[in-house]
Design a protein around this motif. Structure first.
Motif, PDB file in Angstrom:
ATOM      1  N   LYS A  45       0.827  -1.205   0.000  1.00 59.89           N
ATOM      2  CA  LYS A  45       0.000   0.000   0.000  1.00 59.89           C
ATOM      3  C   LYS A  45       0.866   1.261   0.000  1.00 59.89           C
ATOM      4  CE  LYS A  45      -4.123   1.814   2.207  1.00 59.89           C
ATOM      5  NZ  LYS A  45      -5.149   1.553   3.225  1.00 59.89           N
ATOM      6  N   ALA A  46       1.907   1.291   0.827  1.00 64.67           N
ATOM      7  CA  ALA A  46       2.791   2.450   0.895  1.00 64.67           C
ATOM      8  C   ALA A  46       3.566   2.631  -0.413  1.00 64.67           C
ATOM      9  CB  ALA A  46       3.755   2.324   2.073  1.00 64.67           C
ATOM     10  N   LYS A  48       2.550   1.843  -3.365  1.00 64.35           N
ATOM     11  CA  LYS A  48       1.594   2.413  -4.320  1.00 64.35           C
ATOM     12  C   LYS A  48       1.444   3.915  -4.082  1.00 64.35           C
ATOM     13  CE  LYS A  48      -2.961   1.506  -6.256  1.00 64.35           C
ATOM     14  NZ  LYS A  48      -4.150   0.645  -6.194  1.00 64.35           N
ATOM     15  N   PHE A  49       1.359   4.344  -2.823  1.00 70.87           N
ATOM     16  CA  PHE A  49       1.243   5.761  -2.480  1.00 70.87           C
ATOM     17  C   PHE A  49       2.447   6.545  -3.000  1.00 70.87           C
ATOM     18  CE2 PHE A  49       2.226   9.281   0.401  1.00 70.87           C
ATOM     19  CZ  PHE A  49       1.057  10.025   0.282  1.00 70.87           C
ATOM     20  N   TYR A  50       3.658   6.008  -2.794  1.00 68.25           N
ATOM     21  CA  TYR A  50       4.887   6.691  -3.227  1.00 68.25           C
ATOM     22  C   TYR A  50       5.243   6.402  -4.688  1.00 68.25           C
ATOM     23  CZ  TYR A  50       6.086   8.176   1.509  1.00 68.25           C
ATOM     24  OH  TYR A  50       6.097   8.767   2.748  1.00 68.25           O
TER      25      TYR A  50
END
Length: 129
Positions: A45-46, A48-50
């Protein structure tokens, strides 16, 4: 406890309990599995965010555990965790600092990680394949 992902599925490689052919995982192994699962999902998830692209992610969690006295009048022992180490192995073109940023964010919202006592030392290492 080792988990890996190809961004589609999460595959678990679990260890059986060492107690006389029980075929079941111990509570400690289940804890390590929960932690590894949480770390792999929050990493995804992280990332994907970055906007960090990767493949063949594997998260391996191990701990130094001391078994102490029995719990009350049962045959079960207390387990005290001294250190938890996590190895992140993945294929990526991103540099280590980007991966460290992803791990830092993921550690802040992994609910299992948040529940771990602050006295337990946690470290991680990164292996770029």
């Amino acid at each position: 406890m080792i988990l890996n992902s190809n961004m589609q599925d999460v595959v678990t490689h679990s260890l059986k309990c060492k107690d006389a052919n029980s075929g079941y995982m111990s509570p400690g192994a289940l804890f390590m599995g929960s932690l590894a699962g949480c770390k792999i999902l929050t990493f995804m998830k992280a990332a994907k965010f970055y906007k960090v692209e990767f493949s063949d992610l594997e998260v391996e969690v191990e701990a130094d555990v001391r078994v102490t006295e029995n719990i009350d009048d049962t045959p079960f022992k207390y387990q005290e965790y001294d250190e938890i180490r996590t190895l992140y192995s993945l294929k990526t073109k991103s540099d280590i600092s980007e991966i460290e940023k992803v791990i830092s964010l993921a550690s802040k919202f992994c609910t299992v990680n948040i529940a771990i006592d602050d006295k337990i030392k946690q470290t991680f290492s990164i292996e770029i394949l």
